[in-house]
Design an enzyme around this catalytic site. Structure first.
Site, PDB file in Angstrom:
ATOM      1  N   ALA A   1       0.857  -1.182   0.000  1.00  0.00           N
ATOM      2  CA  ALA A   1       0.000   0.000   0.000  1.00  0.00           C
ATOM      3  C   ALA A   1       0.894   1.232   0.000  1.00  0.00           C
ATOM      4  O   ALA A   1       2.100   1.139   0.244  1.00  0.00           O
ATOM      5  CB  ALA A   1      -0.918   0.004   1.214  1.00  0.00           C
ATOM      6  N   LYS A   2       0.306   2.381  -0.276  1.00  0.00           N
ATOM      7  CA  LYS A   2       1.057   3.637  -0.236  1.00  0.00           C
ATOM      8  C   LYS A   2       0.074   4.785  -0.190  1.00  0.00           C
ATOM      9  O   LYS A   2      -1.076   4.658  -0.645  1.00  0.00           O
ATOM     10  CB  LYS A   2       1.948   3.781  -1.466  1.00  0.00           C
ATOM     11  CG  LYS A   2       3.142   4.712  -1.243  1.00  0.00           C
ATOM     12  CD  LYS A   2       4.222   4.041  -0.397  1.00  0.00           C
ATOM     13  CE  LYS A   2       5.430   4.941  -0.217  1.00  0.00           C
ATOM     14  NZ  LYS A   2       6.523   4.250   0.478  1.00  0.00           N
ATOM     15  N   GLY A   3       0.529   5.908   0.339  1.00  0.00           N
ATOM     16  CA  GLY A   3      -0.320   7.085   0.400  1.00  0.00           C
ATOM     17  C   GLY A   3       0.483   8.341   0.152  1.00  0.00           C
ATOM     18  O   GLY A   3       1.713   8.342   0.243  1.00  0.00           O
TER      19      GLY A   3
END
Length: 423
Positions: free
Chosen positions: A112-114
């Site tokens: 995941a990444k943001g």
């Protein structure tokens, strides 16, 4: 200074780079090839508007993202970056690399990444806190200690993680320390986490050097980026007897052929001074950085720094990617033809997520390990992973990057295959 990422210059996006890397590994996946589209399609993407009341009373709006690339092997895991050039393509690619990275070192997380497209230097501390808390509230449905666990990345740190943890906990009505990693020690953070990514870069670099017969003592090292990752790697190399001959960051390129005094440089930077202004070296033109003859080159800044335009000028034995996605596929081919061993980002900078995993485990058990225990566990995981990947590269006659993708993608797709489809 760092050049702009290649996708901002050439139109090649980070997600395009990730897709090409997946295409390169596809011929090695055998019976799992039928699942390869899984890697080319993020599981879910959330785009949020973040309204912020500025200190002067005006309202500003910023765009934020959180991407789950793949969760077949466990909860999503990946950092949050605050940067004025953040794009959805970048966050998608970073999430994909996290999926591969976690599988490569055997950590039971997905990717995941943001990110938020904002220049945090333009915000006051109170504005930064309000932005962080509103962003956390907007992605609240995506994150959780058993769903998706954010961590620090570019321009985010322990304080940002503390605000995120507090905001999520308030919304849950209880303290949930395990929702983020990279927290302050006083809030369930892990010893050794701050230096883990840079330490991991050093550990795999040293392991690769042993296989190539390159001694660390008096080895020449050039590092791009002197943030958390680059500075920690510099300290580790320095302690091992290597010479840090060049450091490049946004302020310029600092050079000393005899080796920079890293302790003095750290003290200089801690006082708010610029790296390039350090009196213990001279400044070079930015392009000269890539032409220095070294045993180790560590890009530890942003993605897209090594392209077909500068790859042929690089003269190093081992290029260890402290940054995510610093090398384009075309540059990869050039480096391999020129005999440069590239230890890829999805292995070299996996120290951070490995110790994040340790932190997550410690938060769940409320039992914390010593820093020596953390570092020993980190070194074993990283060196074991390099040994396995090195063997795969020799078996398949590929680069270390392709070998890493072979092992990692097989693990991801085996999990996908065993889980099946519902309904």
């Amino acid at each position: 200074m760092h050049q702009l990422p290649s996708y901002l210059q050439s139109g090649i996006s980070p997600w395009d780079v990730f897709l090409e890397q997946v295409d390169r590994v596809t011929p090695y996946l055998g019976d799992l090839t039928g699942w390869v589209e899984t890697l080319k399609r993020p599981k879910r993407i959330l785009i949020v508007d973040i309204p912020l009341r500025r200190d002067d009373g005006s309202i500003a709006h910023f765009e934020g993202y959180r991407v789950h690339h793949n969760t077949s092997r466990g909860p999503g895991k990946g950092g949050i970056r605050f940067h004025q050039n953040v794009t959805l393509s970048e966050v998608m690619a970073l999430a994909g690399w996290m999926t591969v990275k976690n599988a490569a070192v055997g950590v039971p997380f997905g990717g995941a990444k943001g990110g938020v497209r904002v220049d945090p230097r333009q915000l006051s501390r109170t504005e930064l806190e309000r932005l962080t808390r509103r962003y956390t509230s907007e992605i609240n449905t995506m994150i959780g200690p058993d769903k998706d666990i954010p961590a620090p990345d570019v321009n985010t740190n322990e304080q940002i993680m503390a605000w995120m943890m507090d905001t999520y906990s308030i919304n849950q009505g209880r303290t949930v320390m395990g929702v983020v990693t990279g927290k302050p020690i006083s809030l369930g953070g892990s010893l050794g986490r701050r230096e883990a990514t840079g330490r991991g870069v050093f550990v795999v670099s040293a392991a690769a050097a042993r296989r190539l017969g390159i001694p660390l003592t008096d080895a020449r090292v050039a590092i791009q980026g002197y943030g958390n990752v680059g500075s920690a790697a510099a300290r580790c190399f320095h302690r091992a007897g290597a010479r840090i001959i060049a450091i490049q960051d946004m302020s310029g390129t600092l050079y000393n052929g005899s080796g920079l005094d890293i302790a003095a440089l750290d003290a200089w930077v801690a006082q708010g001074n610029k790296v390039a202004a350090f009196p213990g070296g001279e400044t070079l033109a930015p392009e000269r950085f890539w032409e220095l003859e070294t045993e180790f080159l560590v890009p530890a800044a942003l993605e897209g720094q090594i392209t077909r335009d500068n790859a042929a000028r690089i003269r190093t034995r081992i290029l260890a990617e402290g940054a995510n996605g610093p090398t384009s596929p075309e540059a990869d081919d050039i480096l391999r033809e020129n005999g440069v061993v590239v230890v890829p980002d999805v292995l070299a900078n996996a120290g951070g997520v490995t110790v994040s995993y340790f932190e997550w485990v410690q938060d769940f058990s409320s039992f914390f390990w010593t820093e020596d225990e953390i570092n020993q566990r980190l070194e074993k995981i990283m060196t074991d992973a390099l040994a396995e990947i090195w063997a795969a590269a020799e078996q398949h006659k590929t680069s270390l990057r392709t070998a890493t993708f072979i092992l990692a993608c097989r693990r991801i797709l085996q999990a996908r295959d065993m889980r099946g489809l519902y309904p």
